[in-house]
Design an enzyme around this catalytic site. Structure first.
Site, PDB file in Angstrom:
ATOM      1  N   GLU A  59       0.820  -1.222   0.000  1.00  0.00           N
ATOM      2  CA  GLU A  59       0.000   0.000   0.000  1.00  0.00           C
ATOM      3  C   GLU A  59       0.846   1.262   0.000  1.00  0.00           C
ATOM      4  O   GLU A  59       0.547   2.232  -0.688  1.00  0.00           O
ATOM      5  CB  GLU A  59      -0.954   0.003   1.202  1.00  0.00           C
ATOM      6  CG  GLU A  59      -2.142  -0.958   1.068  1.00  0.00           C
ATOM      7  CD  GLU A  59      -1.794  -2.399   1.375  1.00  0.00           C
ATOM      8  OE1 GLU A  59      -0.635  -2.674   1.760  1.00  0.00           O
ATOM      9  OE2 GLU A  59      -2.675  -3.266   1.229  1.00  0.00           O
ATOM     10  N   HIS A 128     -11.917  -4.852   8.571  1.00  0.00           N
ATOM     11  CA  HIS A 128     -12.409  -4.512   7.230  1.00  0.00           C
ATOM     12  C   HIS A 128     -13.677  -3.644   7.299  1.00  0.00           C
ATOM     13  O   HIS A 128     -14.392  -3.570   6.317  1.00  0.00           O
ATOM     14  CB  HIS A 128     -12.764  -5.785   6.438  1.00  0.00           C
ATOM     15  CG  HIS A 128     -11.591  -6.579   5.974  1.00  0.00           C
ATOM     16  ND1 HIS A 128     -10.803  -7.315   6.818  1.00  0.00           N
ATOM     17  CD2 HIS A 128     -11.066  -6.752   4.736  1.00  0.00           C
ATOM     18  CE1 HIS A 128      -9.848  -7.929   6.111  1.00  0.00           C
ATOM     19  NE2 HIS A 128      -9.977  -7.595   4.855  1.00  0.00           N
TER      20      HIS A 128
END
Lengths: 326, 323
Positions: A59, A128
């Site tokens: 990321e 999440h």
């Protein structure tokens, strides 16, 4: 035409790729897989691997590479699978994207768009499901968008790409399957202003993103009790369009802020503070807030439901401010 | 004596002297509290910046760290603009918003000193990606220290740059210490070039105290990259003669170790070499010092006379301004 939030997002990306050859999409599984949530399905076949770039699971590297590419003149769209993963790129987002222009005395611009999924409601548990867009809205140098409708899913990307500064777009995970009618000629929308999604006279309900539908459901219930709720969709979380919600509160004299983020130090706290700073004398009751419970999001359905803002809780908060004032 | 070679060596010596003397003045200014913030000195490492920079074209890009006075000067940022930045003036190369750790000059494709260790690598990777997507043959040189090799961002970027064959020259300035932590105390494998080579890119170690060795290695790397061979990694073995910053009392280094490295002073080494080759007379060396001293004097005077930003303009440059 009938479409979905997911398809509207895809059409926005396709349109941007066609309009400007400097635009490309990169992120984890955006190409061969078609996007973790299916947003970019088919785009690899249409635009090829240079413009629909699958990245390794890095990321920080690929968000930073997006920043570098934007700085060097391209217009990248970077997709991060979920907001929780964006924390791995927080250094790049805060220390570079949001900061380079100032730190360089105005020389370096970062015309980058980062899209990511946010929010709960799909039993994906505590890594999440969080709503951290309020954290990002704390950062000067960024623009934060939260499309809650098909029109905004279709229309926010292009103006975001035209913005000379970094823009983060938060797509609520529960909205991808939202279906409805979208005008055939739907296109770019304004990204400066909040929108009144339902006019009303008795109370102002301020919300955004995944909670908009819940607030509209609550307003419908309240209408049956003769309480007229005005529902405002912030749309842009930074810079906040104070004028729209403060003007509404001046008319209704009551406000409820609904935010899927945690309550402490949240965007809802900011909205509430701005209402009291700018319209304190207009208020007939203290501002109420409906937020997520201060707990990492649990997996079990009944617990997740209990942790999130729900229409019943919004109705109760509205009743409280309506009955609590003069 | 070959005149062209002598001229080239003189240019390298001049650049290293400019950096050395610039920083020596900075120490004085800092001690006199005329400049503030952090001050990370490059003294001892000059051969690295000068050797690499000499192999880059004006259209190549540069990303560096918070120890970057040398990189900025060698890149051609005017000394007065760098000094004015130290003084926090609007005439500084970052308008006084960046300071010592954040020198920018986008006209010269200098995309900043980055003060997050490892934080510049993704940026450099992205600049190189843009150049590659536009079929430009530019190289992006990215400087960082040995400390960065322990960061996740280093490994993410090695992988991404090698995977996509991006034109990045990774320049690892291995000065053996990440602030106060020595390489051997922090890294399981201290052969840094070996670690980079595991990503499938050409990587080798170079004597960073020898400006000609640095230049030769960088030349070879830049040619490989420009020919489309993907990224290269240079481990430039060097040493900072001063402490990490002006706040550092340097308790973690052995004085004998520092003295040993000072014997390998890159400026002294090139001077001796040039004298031996008959490329440098005493008079020429004196003249060179005088020339650099004059430039410095003008830079300090000009910098200090520069205007301060109006406080009303505090929040400028957070977002783009209407043009």
């Amino acid at each position: 035409m009938t479409t979905t939030y997911r398809e509207a997002l895809r059409e926005a990306i396709r349109d941007a790729l066609r309009r400007d050859e400097r635009v490309f999409l990169m992120g984890e599984d955006v190409g061969a897989y078609g996007g973790c949530f299916g947003v970019s399905l088919g785009l690899l076949e249409e635009f090829g691997p240079d413009r629909i770039r699958d990245t390794p699971l890095s990321e920080s590297a690929f968000v930073g590479a997006g920043i570098g590419a934007a700085t060097a003149g391209l217009r990248p769209i970077v997709e991060i699978m979920t907001v929780n993963f964006s924390l791995l790129a927080l250094d790049q987002i805060l220390n570079n994207a949001a900061t380079l222009r100032h730190m360089s005395g105005g020389q370096v611009g970062v015309p980058l768009v980062i899209r990511m999924t946010t929010g709960a409601g799909r039993q994906l548990a505590a890594q999440h499901s969080h709503s951290l867009e309020g954290w990002f809205a704390h950062i000067p140098g960024l623009r934060i968008l939260a499309p809650a409708t098909l029109e905004d899913a279709r229309g926010m990307l292009w103006p975001a790409l035209l913005d000379p500064d970094p823009v983060l777009i938060f797509e609520h995970g529960s909205l991808y399957n939202l279906a409805g009618e979208l005008a055939d000629d739907a296109g770019p929308v304004d990204i400066d202003h909040a929108a009144i999604r339902r006019p009303g006279a008795d109370v102002t309900v301020v919300t955004y993103g995944g909670c908009l539908g819940k607030c509209l459901d609550a307003a419908e219930q309240l209408a049956a009790e003769d309480i007229s709720a005005e529902v405002i969709d912030l749309r842009t979380l930074r810079p906040l369009d104070d004028a729209t919600f403060v003007e509404s509160v001046r008319r209704t004299h009551r406000a409820v802020v609904v935010d899927e983020g945690w309550r402490s130090g949240s965007l809802s706290a900011e909205v509430s503070a701005r209402i009291t700073e700018q319209a304190f004398e207009e208020l007939d009751a203290p501002v109420e807030r409906v937020c997520s419970a201060e707990v990492p999001m649990p997996y079990a359905k009944h617990l997740e439901d209990a942790a999130l803002p729900q229409p019943d809780g919004i109705v109760a908060a509205v009743r409280k401010v309506v009955s609590g004032g003069g | 004596m070959n005149t062209a070679i002598a001229k080239h060596h003189t240019a390298l010596l001049r650049q290293m002297l400019r950096i050395r003397k610039f920083e020596e003045i900075c120490v004085e200014l800092y001690s006199a509290t005329r400049i503030r913030g952090f001050l990370h000195l490059y003294i001892g490492e000059e051969a690295v910046a000068v050797g690499v920079m000499n192999t880059l074209d004006a259209s190549d890009a540069l990303v560096t760290t918070y120890r970057e006075h040398g990189h900025a000067l060698a890149r051609g940022v005017p000394m007065e603009a760098v000094m004015a930045e130290m003084f926090g003036r609007t005439t500084g190369c970052s308008r006084g918003r960046g300071g010592s750790m954040h020198l920018f000059d986008v006209k010269r494709r200098l995309y900043g000193g980055n003060a997050i260790v490892g934080g510049g690598l993704p940026l450099a990777t992205g600049i190189a990606l843009a150049d590659r997507l536009r079929n430009e043959s530019h190289v992006t040189a990215c400087f960082f220290g040995d400390g960065a090799v322990a960061e996740g961002e280093f490994h993410e970027c090695m992988n991404l740059a090698a995977l996509w064959k991006l034109p990045v020259l990774f320049c690892c300035e291995n000065n053996l210490y990440a602030m106060g932590t020595s390489l051997v105390r922090a890294q399981a494998q201290t052969d840094l070039a070996l670690r980079a080579s595991s990503y499938g890119m050409p990587a080798w170690a170079v004597d960073g105290m020898d400006v000609l060795a640095v230049e030769q290695a960088a030349q070879r790397a830049v040619e490989t990259i420009r020919a489309g061979g993907g990224p290269c990694f240079l481990e430039l073995r060097t040493y900072r003669f001063r402490a990490h910053s002006m706040y550092d009392s340097d308790r973690y280094r052995d004085k004998a170790e520092i003295a040993r490295w000072k014997e390998r002073d890159p400026i002294e080494a090139l001077t001796v070499r040039m004298r031996d080759a008959g490329e440098l007379t005493d008079d020429a060396l004196k003249a060179l010092h005088r020339e650099v001293d004059d430039e410095l004097q003008r830079a300090v005077a000009g910098a200090e006379a520069g205007p301060l930003e109006a406080v009303e303009d505090l929040t400028r440059f957070v977002y783009a301004e209407e043009s």
